[in-house]
Write a protein that holds these residues in place. Structure first.
Motif, PDB file in Angstrom:
ATOM      1  N   SER A  64       6.360   1.901 -17.966  1.00 13.23           N
ATOM      2  CA  SER A  64       5.779   2.755 -17.319  1.00 13.23           C
ATOM      3  C   SER A  64       6.110   2.744 -15.831  1.00 13.23           C
ATOM      4  O   SER A  64       6.766   1.618 -15.161  1.00 13.23           O
ATOM      5  CB  SER A  64       4.040   2.584 -17.369  1.00 13.23           C
ATOM      6  N   SER A  65       5.618   3.952 -15.079  1.00 15.92           N
ATOM      7  CA  SER A  65       5.890   4.012 -13.507  1.00 15.92           C
ATOM      8  C   SER A  65       4.696   4.426 -12.748  1.00 15.92           C
ATOM      9  O   SER A  65       3.968   5.110 -13.203  1.00 15.92           O
ATOM     10  CB  SER A  65       7.060   4.903 -12.975  1.00 15.92           C
ATOM     11  N   MET A  66       4.446   3.608 -11.685  1.00 18.03           N
ATOM     12  CA  MET A  66       3.283   3.992 -10.701  1.00 18.03           C
ATOM     13  C   MET A  66       3.807   4.247  -9.387  1.00 18.03           C
ATOM     14  O   MET A  66       4.320   3.533  -8.902  1.00 18.03           O
ATOM     15  CB  MET A  66       2.155   2.848 -10.783  1.00 18.03           C
ATOM     16  N   THR A  67       3.698   5.461  -8.947  1.00 17.44           N
ATOM     17  CA  THR A  67       3.855   6.068  -7.705  1.00 17.44           C
ATOM     18  C   THR A  67       2.789   6.165  -6.698  1.00 17.44           C
ATOM     19  O   THR A  67       1.809   6.833  -7.039  1.00 17.44           O
ATOM     20  CB  THR A  67       4.799   7.304  -7.664  1.00 17.44           C
ATOM     21  N   VAL A  68       2.680   5.719  -5.682  1.00 14.95           N
ATOM     22  CA  VAL A  68       1.446   5.882  -4.598  1.00 14.95           C
ATOM     23  C   VAL A  68       2.188   6.182  -3.180  1.00 14.95           C
ATOM     24  O   VAL A  68       3.330   5.630  -3.049  1.00 14.95           O
ATOM     25  CB  VAL A  68       0.886   4.623  -4.489  1.00 14.95           C
ATOM     26  N   THR A  69       1.494   6.958  -2.534  1.00 20.33           N
ATOM     27  CA  THR A  69       1.921   7.253  -1.341  1.00 20.33           C
ATOM     28  C   THR A  69       1.530   6.314  -0.029  1.00 20.33           C
ATOM     29  O   THR A  69       2.287   5.818   0.609  1.00 20.33           O
ATOM     30  CB  THR A  69       1.206   8.706  -0.646  1.00 20.33           C
ATOM     31  N   GLN A  70       0.408   5.622  -0.272  1.00 24.37           N
ATOM     32  CA  GLN A  70       0.031   4.371   0.729  1.00 24.37           C
ATOM     33  C   GLN A  70      -0.916   3.542  -0.132  1.00 24.37           C
ATOM     34  O   GLN A  70      -1.285   3.928  -1.172  1.00 24.37           O
ATOM     35  CB  GLN A  70      -0.964   4.880   1.863  1.00 24.37           C
ATOM     36  N   HIS A  71      -0.713   2.214   0.078  1.00 24.10           N
ATOM     37  CA  HIS A  71      -1.728   1.385  -0.500  1.00 24.10           C
ATOM     38  C   HIS A  71      -2.315   0.176   0.318  1.00 24.10           C
ATOM     39  O   HIS A  71      -1.618  -0.264   1.247  1.00 24.10           O
ATOM     40  CB  HIS A  71      -0.895   0.886  -1.625  1.00 24.10           C
ATOM     41  N   THR A  72      -3.367  -0.205  -0.226  1.00 21.54           N
ATOM     42  CA  THR A  72      -4.070  -1.465   0.388  1.00 21.54           C
ATOM     43  C   THR A  72      -4.415  -2.267  -1.043  1.00 21.54           C
ATOM     44  O   THR A  72      -5.314  -2.033  -1.779  1.00 21.54           O
ATOM     45  CB  THR A  72      -5.137  -1.328   1.036  1.00 21.54           C
ATOM     46  N   ILE A  73      -3.642  -3.559  -1.045  1.00 16.25           N
ATOM     47  CA  ILE A  73      -4.098  -4.201  -2.320  1.00 16.25           C
ATOM     48  C   ILE A  73      -4.491  -5.801  -2.068  1.00 16.25           C
ATOM     49  O   ILE A  73      -3.911  -6.553  -1.262  1.00 16.25           O
ATOM     50  CB  ILE A  73      -2.974  -4.289  -3.360  1.00 16.25           C
ATOM     51  N   SER A  81       3.778   5.160 -19.741  1.00 17.17           N
ATOM     52  CA  SER A  81       2.950   6.139 -19.173  1.00 17.17           C
ATOM     53  C   SER A  81       3.398   6.626 -17.849  1.00 17.17           C
ATOM     54  O   SER A  81       4.099   5.504 -17.135  1.00 17.17           O
ATOM     55  CB  SER A  81       1.574   5.861 -19.255  1.00 17.17           C
ATOM     56  N   THR A  82       2.781   7.358 -16.960  1.00 13.18           N
ATOM     57  CA  THR A  82       3.170   7.853 -15.590  1.00 13.18           C
ATOM     58  C   THR A  82       1.968   7.873 -14.789  1.00 13.18           C
ATOM     59  O   THR A  82       1.061   8.546 -15.296  1.00 13.18           O
ATOM     60  CB  THR A  82       3.878   8.998 -15.391  1.00 13.18           C
ATOM     61  N   ILE A  83       1.699   7.126 -13.585  1.00 11.76           N
ATOM     62  CA  ILE A  83       0.482   7.049 -12.805  1.00 11.76           C
ATOM     63  C   ILE A  83       1.262   7.643 -11.443  1.00 11.76           C
ATOM     64  O   ILE A  83       1.884   6.990 -10.825  1.00 11.76           O
ATOM     65  CB  ILE A  83      -0.092   5.676 -12.679  1.00 11.76           C
ATOM     66  N   VAL A  84       0.315   8.875 -10.961  1.00 10.71           N
ATOM     67  CA  VAL A  84       0.777   9.116  -9.636  1.00 10.71           C
ATOM     68  C   VAL A  84      -0.476   9.282  -8.831  1.00 10.71           C
ATOM     69  O   VAL A  84      -1.422   9.829  -9.315  1.00 10.71           O
ATOM     70  CB  VAL A  84       1.614  10.443  -9.668  1.00 10.71           C
ATOM     71  N   VAL A  85      -0.452   8.648  -7.473  1.00  8.03           N
ATOM     72  CA  VAL A  85      -1.380   8.632  -6.609  1.00  8.03           C
ATOM     73  C   VAL A  85      -0.865   9.404  -5.258  1.00  8.03           C
ATOM     74  O   VAL A  85      -0.211   8.656  -4.686  1.00  8.03           O
ATOM     75  CB  VAL A  85      -2.037   7.491  -6.301  1.00  8.03           C
ATOM     76  N   THR A  86      -1.138  10.560  -4.939  1.00  5.80           N
ATOM     77  CA  THR A  86      -0.559  11.356  -3.937  1.00  5.80           C
ATOM     78  C   THR A  86      -1.159  11.062  -2.491  1.00  5.80           C
ATOM     79  O   THR A  86      -0.755  11.624  -1.571  1.00  5.80           O
ATOM     80  CB  THR A  86      -0.431  12.858  -4.052  1.00  5.80           C
ATOM     81  N   SER A  87      -2.316  10.175  -2.541  1.00  9.71           N
ATOM     82  CA  SER A  87      -2.898   9.807  -1.212  1.00  9.71           C
ATOM     83  C   SER A  87      -2.775   8.170  -1.242  1.00  9.71           C
ATOM     84  O   SER A  87      -2.118   7.566  -2.001  1.00  9.71           O
ATOM     85  CB  SER A  87      -4.422  10.446  -1.142  1.00  9.71           C
TER      86      SER A  87
END
Length: 674
Positions: free
Chosen positions: A380-389, A360-366
């Protein structure tokens, strides 16, 4: 007729010769007027049935042949047939009157009719009411039997109630219902539509195991509430809700590629409710969707949403399902996606969730924010623009899985990612960081591959070997008191290790002397600093904690050592890596903040590990003397000539000196490159 006791078997307004004797007639019913028989209204203009006290009249048949029927104080019960054949007929009822079609009774409206006044029309259980011409209900309508709209339009200007397990409102091909007041469906009753149109302008309320089955039907609703009910939006059906849908402990199913659902304002799904999508259906919650303790079960579906909020819920998506939202908030929610795509065009946050993605593909543009959650990505791939984990584990189970911190073109000085305490990346996949600054805080772990590389065209450039402003490197990552996996630092990128931090302890054999060292950061895999890449060891002092690499170290770029305290003479270990051949990398190492410091590479006695060593406040000979102690003193005389030659060969590096090395960096360049 006055004080008529038996209304049955009367042909009103006819004379003995069966001809119309008058155009208007009135029956004044006596108290407790009788039952049975048939009544025919032949009064062309007006037929009145009045009672000064509420009277109930039961007839087998009532046939209307007049323009207007007026009921006052009369409850008319039909057990066999109510027939209207006069186009435009009007039936008026005062507040104490009603027309009731009883069990076994049939009311057939083959011509247009209007029910006016303030009384009630009731289709009792077991009855059948059918319309084949346009009709209007200006009085309340209660349906417990079958209410069939076979053609034309039936309009309801007052409330409509369906109740009972045998209650059915069936809107058939080419027909239409328009309800300007609330329609209530309860007690296992059903609304059915086949190739018709339903317009619930006053809202639709469903409860108590009620059912709606729609095929090739167009439905519009102002506001829609469901409780313990079931709705099936089948082939060729389009349903739109302008005021939002509230589904409580209910199930809504869309079954085909021609099934669509649109909710303009915010909708809710609560208390074990289910939204089920199949066969290429399309759902649009443009006003947002909020679920609590509920399930979204999607296969071959397209779902668009404003703000998607799910609490203690389950989202299951598979078979080429696409889910998009303007914002996503998950709390204690389980997500399972297989061969699906998930996109948030705004922020995405989750807390205490369990999320599994397969092919699956996950994209978070913010910004992506995750706390105390568990992610598993397979293929699968997950793409995020910024993150705090924080306190979240993300497992990249196979080499084809990746987590990409895009940074959206941010500069190396702009913080785009933060891994706080308890954040763990693990598995065989890769954490890829494209642009901006990534901060790895104490207690975080990257146990998978780490690649720091801008995504841009490669050009030929020259890079000055001088103390670098890390805000000009891109991407940039900082690590402090944490674990990382195998790491690649590509051209133009930097990895900064804060050696004042503490991660763990390791026992090392340094040139034959075994001691326990506290590490600042531990890499559990190979580290590759490519040409044009930069490794920075900062906050170095006599109490510095080394960078530990359990794996090989390849240096085609450069290392910068930033000394913050050189007031005390000492020898410290800067970093350790595993190799049987300890190549001298000191020509690619520059020391800042200490003009009297030198670096060297030493090996373990078993020749399995290598150590980069920094001598603070010493020449290289002082460094060797301090390291070897008495052995160096005994060897002083025979080593004098060699030592003199060595000192001439080694010089202290001048930080103003610049040596140029041709490397590859990202297209467009970065500050600090020319």
């Amino acid at each position: 007729f006055d004080d008529l006791v038996n209304l049955g078997d009367q042909s009103f307004c006819l004379d003995a010769g069966d001809t119309v004797a008058t155009t208007q007639g009135r029956v004044s019913l006596a108290e407790g007027a009788g039952a049975g028989g048939a009544f025919t209204c032949n009064c062309v203009e007006l037929c009145q049935l009045h009672s000064t006290t509420q009277s109930t009249v039961s007839l087998t048949t009532y046939e209307n042949r007049g323009a207007t029927n007026d009921f006052q104080g009369t409850i008319l019960q039909i057990t066999v047939n109510f027939l209207n054949t006069i186009a435009g007929a009007i039936f008026t009822f005062d507040a104490s009157s009603a027309l009731e079609i009883h069990s076994g009774g049939v009311a057939s409206f083959t011509a247009a009719a209007t029910f006016a006044g303030s009384g009630v029309f009731r289709a009792r259980e077991g009855s059948t009411v059918s319309f084949s011409s346009a009709s209007t209900f200006q009085i309340a309508t209660e349906v417990s039997g079958q209410f069939l709209v076979e053609s034309e339009q039936v309009s309801f200007e007052e409330v409509v109630t369906l109740t009972g397990s045998n209650a059915l409102m069936d809107v058939r091909s080419g027909s239409r219902i328009v309800a300007s007041r609330t329609v209530t469906v309860s007690s296992s009753s059903e609304i059915r539509g086949t190739s018709g149109t339903m317009q619930f302008d006053g809202g639709l309320s469903m409860a108590s195991s009620s059912v709606m089955n729609l095929t090739s039907t167009t439905v519009s609703v102002s506001t829609w509430s469901m409780s313990s009910s079931t709705v099936t939006i089948g082939t060729g059906t389009a349903m739109s809700v302008s005021g939002g849908a509230q589904l409580d402990a209910s199930t809504m199913t869309l079954s085909s590629s021609t099934s669509t659902f649109t909710s303009v304002q915010a909708s809710t799904l609560t208390n074990g409710g289910t939204i089920q999508g199949r066969g290429g259906c399309n759902m649009q919650f443009t006003g947002g969707l909020q679920t609590t303790s509920s399930t979204m079960d999607l296969q071959q579906s397209t779902v668009g949403c404003g703000h998607l909020q799910m609490s203690s819920s389950t989202l299951s998506a598979s078979s080429s399902t696409t889910v998009t939202a303007s914002q996503v908030t998950f709390s204690q929610t389980t997500v399972q996606m297989t061969s699906a795509s998930f996109t948030s065009s705004g922020t995405m946050s989750d807390d205490g969730g369990s999320l599994t993605f397969t092919t699956s593909t996950i994209v978070v543009t913010s910004t992506f924010t995750s706390t105390s959650s568990s992610y598993s990505l397979t293929g699968s791939s997950m793409t995020v623009t910024q993150h705090t984990i924080t306190s979240t584990t993300i497992t990249l189970t196979d080499v084809s899985s990746q987590f990409l911190l895009d940074g959206s073109g941010a500069g190396g000085g702009s913080l785009v990612g933060s891994l706080a305490s308890g954040a763990v990346f693990s598995g065989l996949g890769f954490f890829r960081h494209r642009t901006g600054l990534l901060r790895l805080l104490a207690g975080s772990t990257i146990g998978c591959g780490l690649q720091l590389s801008p995504n841009a065209q490669i050009l030929r450039r020259t890079r000055a070997l001088q103390q670098t402003d890390l805000t000009t490197t891109n991407p940039a990552a900082t690590a402090c008191g944490n674990s990382i996996g195998s790491t690649t630092v590509a051209s133009g990128a930097s990895l900064s290790i804060d050696t004042s931090c503490s991660f763990g302890t390791e026992s090392w054999d340094v040139a034959g002397t075994t001691s326990t060292y506290t590490t600042s950061v531990a890499a559990t895999g190979a580290v590759d600093v490519q040409s044009g890449g930069l490794l920075v060891l900062n906050t170095v002092s006599t109490s510095t904690n080394p960078f530990s690499i359990t794996g090989t170290f390849t240096l085609s770029g450069s290392i910068e050592v930033l000394v913050t305290d050189s007031s005390t003479t000492a020898i410290v270990i800067l970093m350790k890596w595993d190799d049987t051949s300890c190549t001298d990398i000191t020509s690619s190492v520059t020391v800042y903040g200490c003009t009297s410091c030198t670096t060297s590479v030493v090996a373990s006695s078993t020749a399995t590990s290598c150590y980069l060593r920094l001598s603070i406040g010493m020449t290289s000979s002082d460094s060797n003397d301090a390291w070897w102690g008495l052995l160096a003193l005994l060897a002083l005389i025979p080593c004098a000539a060699g030592l003199a030659w060595y000192c001439c060969r080694i010089r202290t590096q001048d930080p103003e000196e610049i040596s140029y090395d041709e490397v590859e960096v990202a297209d467009g360049g970065y500050e600090g490159y020319e």
